[in-house]
Write an enzyme that holds these catalytic residues in place. Sequence first.
Site, PDB file in Angstrom:
ATOM      1  N   ARG A 105       0.856  -1.175   0.000  1.00 23.66           N
ATOM      2  CA  ARG A 105       0.000   0.000   0.000  1.00 23.66           C
ATOM      3  C   ARG A 105       0.894   1.227   0.000  1.00 23.66           C
ATOM      4  O   ARG A 105       1.641   1.449   0.950  1.00 23.66           O
ATOM      5  CB  ARG A 105      -0.851  -0.063   1.277  1.00 23.66           C
ATOM      6  CG  ARG A 105      -2.060   0.778   1.273  1.00 23.66           C
ATOM      7  CD  ARG A 105      -2.938   0.405   2.453  1.00 23.66           C
ATOM      8  NE  ARG A 105      -2.518   1.059   3.684  1.00 23.66           N
ATOM      9  CZ  ARG A 105      -3.361   1.550   4.591  1.00 23.66           C
ATOM     10  NH1 ARG A 105      -4.656   1.437   4.399  1.00 23.66           N
ATOM     11  NH2 ARG A 105      -2.921   2.103   5.687  1.00 23.66           N
ATOM     12  N   THR A 109      -0.520   7.605  -1.477  1.00 21.30           N
ATOM     13  CA  THR A 109      -1.765   7.521  -2.261  1.00 21.30           C
ATOM     14  C   THR A 109      -2.707   6.437  -1.742  1.00 21.30           C
ATOM     15  O   THR A 109      -3.886   6.427  -2.073  1.00 21.30           O
ATOM     16  CB  THR A 109      -1.444   7.177  -3.728  1.00 21.30           C
ATOM     17  OG1 THR A 109      -0.858   5.851  -3.755  1.00 21.30           O
ATOM     18  CG2 THR A 109      -0.470   8.168  -4.337  1.00 21.30           C
ATOM     19  N   ASP A 201       0.061  -2.335  12.051  1.00 24.48           N
ATOM     20  CA  ASP A 201       0.486  -2.817  10.737  1.00 24.48           C
ATOM     21  C   ASP A 201       0.776  -4.313  10.826  1.00 24.48           C
ATOM     22  O   ASP A 201       1.714  -4.735  11.500  1.00 24.48           O
ATOM     23  CB  ASP A 201       1.727  -2.048  10.288  1.00 24.48           C
ATOM     24  CG  ASP A 201       2.131  -2.404   8.865  1.00 24.48           C
ATOM     25  OD1 ASP A 201       2.096  -1.506   8.009  1.00 24.48           O
ATOM     26  OD2 ASP A 201       2.461  -3.587   8.611  1.00 24.48           O
ATOM     27  N   ASP A 204       4.324  -5.557   9.721  1.00 21.62           N
ATOM     28  CA  ASP A 204       5.360  -5.161  10.683  1.00 21.62           C
ATOM     29  C   ASP A 204       5.267  -5.984  11.959  1.00 21.62           C
ATOM     30  O   ASP A 204       6.284  -6.356  12.548  1.00 21.62           O
ATOM     31  CB  ASP A 204       5.223  -3.676  11.036  1.00 21.62           C
ATOM     32  CG  ASP A 204       5.746  -2.778   9.923  1.00 21.62           C
ATOM     33  OD1 ASP A 204       6.474  -3.275   9.042  1.00 21.62           O
ATOM     34  OD2 ASP A 204       5.413  -1.576   9.939  1.00 21.62           O
TER      35      ASP A 204
HETATM   36  C1  PRP Z   1      -1.330  -4.371   4.531  1.00 23.10           C
HETATM   37  C2  PRP Z   1      -2.242  -5.572   4.620  1.00 23.10           C
HETATM   38  C3  PRP Z   1      -3.062  -5.459   3.371  1.00 23.10           C
HETATM   39  C4  PRP Z   1      -3.201  -3.954   3.207  1.00 23.10           C
HETATM   40  C5  PRP Z   1      -4.553  -3.553   3.679  1.00 23.10           C
HETATM   41  O1  PRP Z   1      -0.295  -4.630   3.668  1.00 23.10           O
HETATM   42  O2  PRP Z   1      -1.544  -6.777   4.729  1.00 23.10           O
HETATM   43  O3  PRP Z   1      -2.440  -6.015   2.228  1.00 23.10           O
HETATM   44  O4  PRP Z   1      -2.202  -3.344   4.038  1.00 23.10           O
HETATM   45  O5  PRP Z   1      -4.791  -2.196   3.440  1.00 23.10           O
HETATM   46  P1  PRP Z   1      -5.814  -1.692   2.347  1.00 23.10           P
HETATM   47  O6  PRP Z   1      -7.060  -2.489   2.504  1.00 23.10           O
HETATM   48  O7  PRP Z   1      -6.004  -0.235   2.706  1.00 23.10           O
HETATM   49  O8  PRP Z   1      -5.204  -1.848   0.990  1.00 23.10           O
HETATM   50  P2  PRP Z   1       0.936  -3.614   3.455  1.00 23.10           P
HETATM   51  O9  PRP Z   1       0.635  -2.685   2.312  1.00 23.10           O
HETATM   52  O10 PRP Z   1       1.264  -2.960   4.749  1.00 23.10           O
HETATM   53  O11 PRP Z   1       2.077  -4.554   2.946  1.00 23.10           O
HETATM   54  P3  PRP Z   1       2.851  -5.735   3.694  1.00 23.10           P
HETATM   55  O12 PRP Z   1       1.899  -6.902   3.774  1.00 23.10           O
HETATM   56  O13 PRP Z   1       3.976  -6.012   2.773  1.00 23.10           O
HETATM   57  O14 PRP Z   1       3.283  -5.268   5.040  1.00 23.10           O
HETATM   58  N1  URA Z   2      -2.714  -2.397   6.847  1.00 24.45           N
HETATM   59  C1  URA Z   2      -2.440  -2.881   8.080  1.00 24.45           C
HETATM   60  O1  URA Z   2      -1.544  -3.728   8.234  1.00 24.45           O
HETATM   61  N2  URA Z   2      -3.160  -2.431   9.117  1.00 24.45           N
HETATM   62  C2  URA Z   2      -4.148  -1.529   8.986  1.00 24.45           C
HETATM   63  O2  URA Z   2      -4.788  -1.155   9.994  1.00 24.45           O
HETATM   64  C3  URA Z   2      -4.418  -1.024   7.702  1.00 24.45           C
HETATM   65  C4  URA Z   2      -3.693  -1.478   6.647  1.00 24.45           C
END
Ligand code: PRP
Ligand code: URA
Length: 210
Positions: A105, A109, A201, A204
């Site tokens: 994400r 944006t 997150d 993380d």
């Molecule tokens: C997190 C989560 C989803 C997304 C959700 O991933 O695992 O994929 O955010 O948010 P959204 O519904 O607003 O798109 P992230 O982008 O943090 O990536 P990661 O899994 O690599 O940490």
């Molecule tokens: N992605 C995450 O990991 N946590 C949130 O709360 C939103 C997006």
Amino acid sequence: MAAPVTVVDHPLIQHKLTLMRRTEASSSTFRMLLKEISHLLAYEVTRDLPVREIEIETPITKMKAPVLAGKKLCLVSILRAGNGLLEGILELIPSARVGHIGLYRDPETLEAVEYYYKMPSDLDQRLVIAVDPMLATANSSVAAITRLKEGGAKNIRFLCLLAAPEGVEIFQREHPDVPIYTAAIDEKLNEHSYIVPGLGDAGDRIYGTR
Ligand code: PRP
Ligand code: URA
């Protein structure tokens, strides 16, 4: 009408989710609890899989006994946090094929940015269960499902741990044919589009990054 949202609110799931949400849960505890919850969620997302009878022999007698029938499965992990759910589900369904779609994400944006895509070739003949712990704005899950449909998937379910009401609405509008399974629908998104109260997150917390 959109496919249903199933909130899997089994007491064991709710208990484990509460432990995961707490700031003081370490990455190893968080991963362990996510894996345990993924087993329980996997029961629900596969509850209606068809079975057929085969003839077997027990040490006592012959019998007709059920085995899974019908469409084969493909589990799709939306990287990277999806791997935290994938692992436990694969333990229950070790013969499933596995696809990966890498998305993150964009912090400015909030759009989903794809960096990886690898699927089995016969997606169109499989029941596809896409997994990602978080459905927040739904940008990531909507993009992932769109990509899977472009890749031929016709029968898709989406499994997450936590969802925001705003994201559920958008997901259902964009993909009304895809049922959602989640352990909880939280209150709202905050100004940074994080789920409230949420758990922070997910990636993380699983991997101890920041
Ligand atoms: C997190 C989560 C989803 C997304 C959700 O991933 O695992 O994929 O955010 O948010 P959204 O519904 O607003 O798109 P992230 O982008 O943090 O990536 P990661 O899994 O690599 O940490
Ligand atoms: N992605 C995450 O990991 N946590 C949130 O709360 C939103 C997006």
